[in-house]
Design an enzyme around this catalytic site. Structure first.
Site, mmCIF file in Angstrom:
data_model
loop_
_atom_site.group_PDB
_atom_site.id
_atom_site.type_symbol
_atom_site.label_atom_id
_atom_site.label_comp_id
_atom_site.label_asym_id
_atom_site.label_seq_id
_atom_site.Cartn_x
_atom_site.Cartn_y
_atom_site.Cartn_z
ATOM 1 N N TYR A 144 68.653 19.979 84.933
ATOM 2 C CA TYR A 144 68.695 21.277 84.239
ATOM 3 C C TYR A 144 68.556 21.063 82.728
ATOM 4 O O TYR A 144 67.685 21.658 82.081
ATOM 5 C CB TYR A 144 70.007 22.015 84.555
ATOM 6 N N TYR B 209 71.818 37.895 83.441
ATOM 7 C CA TYR B 209 73.074 38.103 82.685
ATOM 8 C C TYR B 209 72.837 38.210 81.167
ATOM 9 O O TYR B 209 73.009 39.278 80.572
ATOM 10 C CB TYR B 209 74.016 36.956 83.046
ATOM 11 N N PHE C 29 64.292 34.114 78.773
ATOM 12 C CA PHE C 29 65.513 33.700 79.472
ATOM 13 C C PHE C 29 65.215 33.117 80.853
ATOM 14 O O PHE C 29 66.002 32.313 81.352
ATOM 15 C CB PHE C 29 66.438 34.907 79.691
ATOM 16 N N ALA C 30 64.132 33.605 81.483
ATOM 17 C CA ALA C 30 63.908 33.302 82.901
ATOM 18 C C ALA C 30 64.037 31.805 83.180
ATOM 19 O O ALA C 30 63.262 31.006 82.657
ATOM 20 C CB ALA C 30 62.519 33.788 83.315
#
Ligand code: UDP
Length: 330
Positions: free
Chosen positions: A145, A10, A77-78
């Site tokens: 996360y 995204y 970003f990955a």
């Protein structure tokens, strides 16, 4: 050449468009576990974009990319990005987000590539002790996360000292909307985010939209967030790259609009912009949701000269147009 990891996702794909428009040559590295080949193909129609499929958990995959191309800088970003999933399966998050990034950084050092822009998150702050949240707010994540991203920030500080690898950490708040021409957009399976979930509920078999709790200590009882438009966010990455080239310094910035909107405010804005009465159900709170989270973005404005140009209405309009397109792709 600029390496964009997660460029089929995204925020990554929107940043690729921004960088193409700035005249950059791009190589995307993506495992396509969450990214989409259709997004890569859309980007290749816009500009000079190479694609290499690979997984950061496998250092040989990323080493091959560095040996094949002359990489000047990385925009990284990955990552996996579902808070709930990270609580249930922390190993997945530490292996991919933390260990995978370590592989990337080690490969950068090996090939003498010394600039990286990193997708960090306001989840590194945990439950805010005060709002708006500035960069000095203590970082105390409450999910694997958030921790997986904070660990990377810490590793990057050490890699700067040890190897002179300069990094810009962009701590995103909530991201919304898509490319105004709908060439790329938000495509998560499953979709968990607020605006796409409201929008999706208006299509054919869409599930009824649910508000997760209206008993928070906020003016209308629903959670407050800071929704930054993805095209504005993409521009921040270009500015960060420019900063690295000019200043050759590490830094970190909050990326938000500084405006806090409640879930109900966003819901009403969707009804207004889409000119639809949308069905809604109020359900229990979702685990781990902070009551109110919005940014003090003064630092990115004064240091990088970034400013949000698009409104929440722009984000809703483009999110809806993208969803119309997505319905034909699925
Ligand atoms: N939210 C909601 N219904 C949904 C999705 C999200 O009420 O279907 C709420 C969620 O509880 C939070 C806000 O919308 O208060 C933003 O959630 P999102 O998942 O978009 O982003 P987060 O802030 O969790 O990163």
């Amino acid at each position: 050449m600029i390496l964009v990891t997660g460029g089929a996702g995204y925020i990554g794909s929107h940043t690729v468009i921004n960088l193409i428009n700035a005249g950059e040559k791009i190589v995307i590295f993506d495992s396509l576990e969450n990214g989409h080949i259709e997004i890569v193909q859309a980007l290749q129609k816009i500009g000079d974009v190479k694609f290499e499929k690979g997984d950061l958990r496998n250092i040989d995959d990323i080493d091959k990319v560095f040996s094949k191309y002359d990489i000047e800088a990385v925009v990284h970003f990955a990552a996996f990005a579902l808070v709930g999933e990270s609580v249930e399966n922390p190993a997945k998050y530490y292996r991919n987000n933390t260990f995978g990034t370590l592989n990337l950084l080690d490969t950068m050092v090996k090939y003498n590539c010394k600039k990286i822009v990193f997708s960090s998150t306001c989840a590194t702050y945990g439950n805010p002790q005060y709002v708006p949240v500035d960069e000095k707010h203590p970082q105390a994540p409450i999910s694997p996360y958030g921790t997986s991203k904070l660990m990377v920030e810490m590793i990057m500080k050490d890699y700067d000292k040890a190897y002179g690898l300069k990094s810009i950490k962009l701590r995103y708040f909530n991201v919304a909307g898509c490319d105004k021409n709908c060439r790329v957009g938000e495509w998560h399976e499953p979709e968990t985010h607020l605006i796409p979930n409201i929008v999706k509920s208006t299509f054919g078999e869409g599930k009824v939209f649910k508000i997760f709790g209206d008993d928070y200590n906020t003016p209308d009882g629903t959670c407050i967030r800071d929704y930054v438009n993805v095209e504005d966010l993409a521009e921040a990455h270009r500015l960060a790259l420019e900063y690295l080239r000019k200043e050759n310094k590490s830094n970190e910035f909050n990326l938000g609009t500084e405006q806090g909107d409640s879930v109900k405010t966003i819901f009403k804005a969707c009804e207004k912009v889409l000119d639809k009465k949308i069905e809604v159900e109020i359900t229990a709170r979702r685990d781990g949701d902070a009551e109110a989270l919005y940014a003090n973005a003064n630092k990115v404005k004064t240091t990088l000269g970034w400013k949000p140009l698009r409104t929440i209405e722009d984000s809703i309009t483009t999110a809806y147009k993208w969803e119309e397109k997505l319905q034909t792709l699925l």
